[in-house]
Design a protein around this motif. Sequence first.
Motif, PDB file in Angstrom:
ATOM      1  N   SER A  45       0.810  -1.218   0.000  1.00 56.88           N
ATOM      2  CA  SER A  45       0.000   0.000   0.000  1.00 56.88           C
ATOM      3  C   SER A  45       0.846   1.272   0.000  1.00 56.88           C
ATOM      4  O   SER A  45       0.307   2.378  -0.125  1.00 56.88           O
ATOM      5  CB  SER A  45      -0.931   0.003   1.217  1.00 56.88           C
ATOM      6  OG  SER A  45      -0.176  -0.010   2.418  1.00 56.88           O
ATOM      7  N   GLU A  46       2.175   1.125   0.146  1.00 55.93           N
ATOM      8  CA  GLU A  46       3.037   2.314   0.205  1.00 55.93           C
ATOM      9  C   GLU A  46       3.287   2.912  -1.173  1.00 55.93           C
ATOM     10  O   GLU A  46       3.504   4.119  -1.312  1.00 55.93           O
ATOM     11  CB  GLU A  46       4.355   1.960   0.885  1.00 55.93           C
ATOM     12  CG  GLU A  46       4.208   1.617   2.358  1.00 55.93           C
ATOM     13  CD  GLU A  46       5.544   1.339   3.015  1.00 55.93           C
ATOM     14  OE1 GLU A  46       6.213   2.315   3.401  1.00 55.93           O
ATOM     15  OE2 GLU A  46       5.926   0.158   3.140  1.00 55.93           O
ATOM     16  N   THR A  47       3.335   2.066  -2.186  1.00 56.61           N
ATOM     17  CA  THR A  47       3.354   2.495  -3.586  1.00 56.61           C
ATOM     18  C   THR A  47       2.438   1.530  -4.322  1.00 56.61           C
ATOM     19  O   THR A  47       1.941   0.566  -3.724  1.00 56.61           O
ATOM     20  CB  THR A  47       4.761   2.413  -4.204  1.00 56.61           C
ATOM     21  OG1 THR A  47       5.209   1.052  -4.154  1.00 56.61           O
ATOM     22  CG2 THR A  47       5.758   3.298  -3.456  1.00 56.61           C
ATOM     23  N   TRP A  55       9.636   8.650  -9.782  1.00 53.63           N
ATOM     24  CA  TRP A  55      10.540   9.384  -8.899  1.00 53.63           C
ATOM     25  C   TRP A  55      10.028   9.383  -7.468  1.00 53.63           C
ATOM     26  O   TRP A  55      10.795   9.206  -6.514  1.00 53.63           O
ATOM     27  CB  TRP A  55      10.708  10.807  -9.419  1.00 53.63           C
ATOM     28  CG  TRP A  55      11.457  11.745  -8.526  1.00 53.63           C
ATOM     29  CD1 TRP A  55      10.956  12.819  -7.859  1.00 53.63           C
ATOM     30  CD2 TRP A  55      12.854  11.696  -8.192  1.00 53.63           C
ATOM     31  NE1 TRP A  55      11.939  13.450  -7.133  1.00 53.63           N
ATOM     32  CE2 TRP A  55      13.121  12.778  -7.316  1.00 53.63           C
ATOM     33  CE3 TRP A  55      13.903  10.850  -8.531  1.00 53.63           C
ATOM     34  CZ2 TRP A  55      14.377  13.041  -6.788  1.00 53.63           C
ATOM     35  CZ3 TRP A  55      15.169  11.100  -8.001  1.00 53.63           C
ATOM     36  CH2 TRP A  55      15.396  12.185  -7.149  1.00 53.63           C
ATOM     37  N   GLU A  56       8.735   9.554  -7.286  1.00 54.23           N
ATOM     38  CA  GLU A  56       8.156   9.536  -5.946  1.00 54.23           C
ATOM     39  C   GLU A  56       8.313   8.174  -5.300  1.00 54.23           C
ATOM     40  O   GLU A  56       8.603   8.060  -4.098  1.00 54.23           O
ATOM     41  CB  GLU A  56       6.676   9.942  -5.992  1.00 54.23           C
ATOM     42  CG  GLU A  56       6.442  11.401  -6.331  1.00 54.23           C
ATOM     43  CD  GLU A  56       7.114  12.340  -5.332  1.00 54.23           C
ATOM     44  OE1 GLU A  56       7.082  12.031  -4.110  1.00 54.23           O
ATOM     45  OE2 GLU A  56       7.687  13.354  -5.754  1.00 54.23           O
ATOM     46  N   HIS A  57       8.119   7.128  -6.094  1.00 61.05           N
ATOM     47  CA  HIS A  57       8.331   5.770  -5.567  1.00 61.05           C
ATOM     48  C   HIS A  57       9.777   5.589  -5.125  1.00 61.05           C
ATOM     49  O   HIS A  57      10.063   5.006  -4.072  1.00 61.05           O
ATOM     50  CB  HIS A  57       8.009   4.719  -6.638  1.00 61.05           C
ATOM     51  CG  HIS A  57       6.580   4.662  -7.031  1.00 61.05           C
ATOM     52  ND1 HIS A  57       6.151   3.964  -8.151  1.00 61.05           N
ATOM     53  CD2 HIS A  57       5.465   5.220  -6.473  1.00 61.05           C
ATOM     54  CE1 HIS A  57       4.833   4.088  -8.269  1.00 61.05           C
ATOM     55  NE2 HIS A  57       4.401   4.847  -7.249  1.00 61.05           N
ATOM     56  N   ALA A  62      13.806   4.728  -1.079  1.00 65.39           N
ATOM     57  CA  ALA A  62      15.106   5.134  -0.554  1.00 65.39           C
ATOM     58  C   ALA A  62      15.011   5.532   0.913  1.00 65.39           C
ATOM     59  O   ALA A  62      15.913   5.238   1.713  1.00 65.39           O
ATOM     60  CB  ALA A  62      15.680   6.276  -1.386  1.00 65.39           C
ATOM     61  N   ASP A  63      13.932   6.213   1.277  1.00 67.26           N
ATOM     62  CA  ASP A  63      13.721   6.581   2.682  1.00 67.26           C
ATOM     63  C   ASP A  63      13.666   5.335   3.555  1.00 67.26           C
ATOM     64  O   ASP A  63      14.239   5.296   4.656  1.00 67.26           O
ATOM     65  CB  ASP A  63      12.427   7.373   2.843  1.00 67.26           C
ATOM     66  CG  ASP A  63      12.527   8.807   2.314  1.00 67.26           C
ATOM     67  OD1 ASP A  63      13.658   9.278   2.117  1.00 67.26           O
ATOM     68  OD2 ASP A  63      11.463   9.428   2.102  1.00 67.26           O
ATOM     69  N   ALA A  89      17.626   2.710 -10.405  1.00 68.48           N
ATOM     70  CA  ALA A  89      18.897   3.392 -10.175  1.00 68.48           C
ATOM     71  C   ALA A  89      18.737   4.572  -9.210  1.00 68.48           C
ATOM     72  O   ALA A  89      19.593   4.796  -8.343  1.00 68.48           O
ATOM     73  CB  ALA A  89      19.493   3.854 -11.497  1.00 68.48           C
ATOM     74  N   ASP A  90      17.655   5.323  -9.370  1.00 67.60           N
ATOM     75  CA  ASP A  90      17.425   6.462  -8.475  1.00 67.60           C
ATOM     76  C   ASP A  90      17.261   6.006  -7.027  1.00 67.60           C
ATOM     77  O   ASP A  90      17.762   6.643  -6.095  1.00 67.60           O
ATOM     78  CB  ASP A  90      16.186   7.248  -8.912  1.00 67.60           C
ATOM     79  CG  ASP A  90      16.423   8.095 -10.152  1.00 67.60           C
ATOM     80  OD1 ASP A  90      17.594   8.361 -10.469  1.00 67.60           O
ATOM     81  OD2 ASP A  90      15.425   8.476 -10.805  1.00 67.60           O
TER      82      ASP A  90
END
Length: 470
Positions: A45-47, A55-57, A62-63, A89-90
Motif C-alpha cells: 500500500s506504500e506504492t 521518482w516519488e516511488h 530510498a527513505d 537506479a534512483d
Amino acid sequence: MAKATLAVIVGNRDFFPDRLVTEGRNDILSLFSGMDIEPVILGESETKLGAVETWEHAKRCADLFRANTGRIEGILVTLPNFGDEKGVADTIQLSGLKVPVLVQAYPDDVAQFTVERRRDAFCGKVSVCNNLHQYGIPFTLTSLHTVRPCAPSFREDLGRFVATCKVVNGMRRVRLGAVGARPNAFNTTRYSEKLLQSAGISVSTIDLSELFGAAERLSETSAPVKNKLQEIRDYARADGVPEPALVKMAKLAVALEEWMGRYEIQATAIQCWNSIQRNYGVNACTIMSMMSDKLMPSACEMDITGLAAMYALQLASATPSALVDWNNNYGDDPDKCVFFHCGNWAKAFLPDIQIKTAEILGTILGAENTYGAVAGRTPAGPVTFARVSTDDRHGCIRSYVGEGRFTDDPLSTFGARAVVEVPGLQKLMRYICKNGFEHHAAMNASQTADALSEAFGTYLGWEVYHHGAE
C-alpha cells in the motif's frame, strides 16, 4: 547459510499486468522465508503494488532503505516485467547504500506471449544494468540472464550473493591485530598498512614483549588461566606435553584475548618464531588453532594479508579458515600438492588433532621450547584457497582465488598437513610465481571462490585472478 537482511526493489512498468508484480513479489518473499533472509521491502500500500516506478516511488523506497542502513547487507532488484530503469537506479543512489546489488529478471513463457502474461524482463534487465553502470553502481548478475525465483539455479545465485555481501561488508570494517614483527627472514610477509586502510581494513599492533609481560604477570591459580588451561586440555590430546608448557600457553592465550577485546580485534597474525620460543618457551600454535576454530582466525609468521584472506573465506562460508604453505609436490601428479604448516590449523581441519612439538623449529630452538604445535591430517573434502596481497610498486591490492579438493592419498609426515588436488595446478603455480605472490595461501573447507571473486573484484575493486574460471 547465515541469516541475512536484504533490501528488495520490485521494478515495474504500469502498462504490464498488475498480477505479474504481485506474483513476483510473493515469490521473492516466499524464497526469503525459506532461506532465512529478512527483507526490507515497501508494503503493497506504500506504492502501487509495493513496486518502484516513478521518482516519488524511488524517494519513498530510498527513505525506507536509509532508515534500515545499519541492517541492510545487500540489495536485490527483481524484475517481474520490463521495470523502470530510472526508478531502480534512483532508489539505490538516493538511499546512499554502498552494498552489493543483485539483478534478477523473470523469463517469459513462450506459450503465453499474450498481453496478459508477457513480461519483456529479458530486455528490461539490460536497461536496468545500463543505468546502474551510468550511475557508477556496481552490481552482480544471475547465472542465467532470466530466471524464476523458484529455480534451483537462482537459489544458488542468491546464496552466493549473500556470501558476497558478507565478505564485502565484513572486509570493509575488519580490525586485524599484528602481534610482533614479521620474522626477519621473511620479506615475503611484508605488507602495506596504508593500502589495507584504504580498503577499510584496520591494523592494530602489539610488541611481543608487551604480550609476554602481560602473560607472565598472570597467576597460574587465577580463574581465567585455570579456565583456559581446561579449554586447552578439552580441545586436543596433549599426551606428553609438560604441565608448565600448557600453563604458559594458557597465560599467553588469556593475555592475547584480553588485548584483542580491548581493541575489538577480530583476527590476528602472530610472529610465531623464533622470539616466542627463545623468550617465552612455547609455540603459540595451539592457542592460534583454538582461536581460528572459534572464528577468530589467527595467521602465522605475522602474515597480515594472508590473515585478510583467511577472514574473507570465513565470512563467505561461516566456517574456520587456515593459513598454509604451498609446500610440496605430490609425486609426479601435476595437479596435486601438499599443504603444510608446522602447524596451527583449526581443529575443524584436523579430526585427529594432537598437541606436540614443532619438529623443524625444534632442531634449532630446542624441542623443549616448541611444545604447542598441533599436528594432524585433513581428510578428503572440498577446499577453496585464496590470497590477498598489497602491491606497493603499483599501489593496489591484488588477489587470487580457486577451488580444489582435499584427497585421501597417502602422506607420511609430521605437522598439520593435507594432500590437495587443483585442476590446472601448474598454471596456477606459474601465475603465483610470475606475479610475485607469497608462498602462503588461506584455505577453507568450502566451495566459495565465486563469491570471493565477485566480492574482491566487483565491490572491493581489487585485482583478482579466479583460477579455473577462464
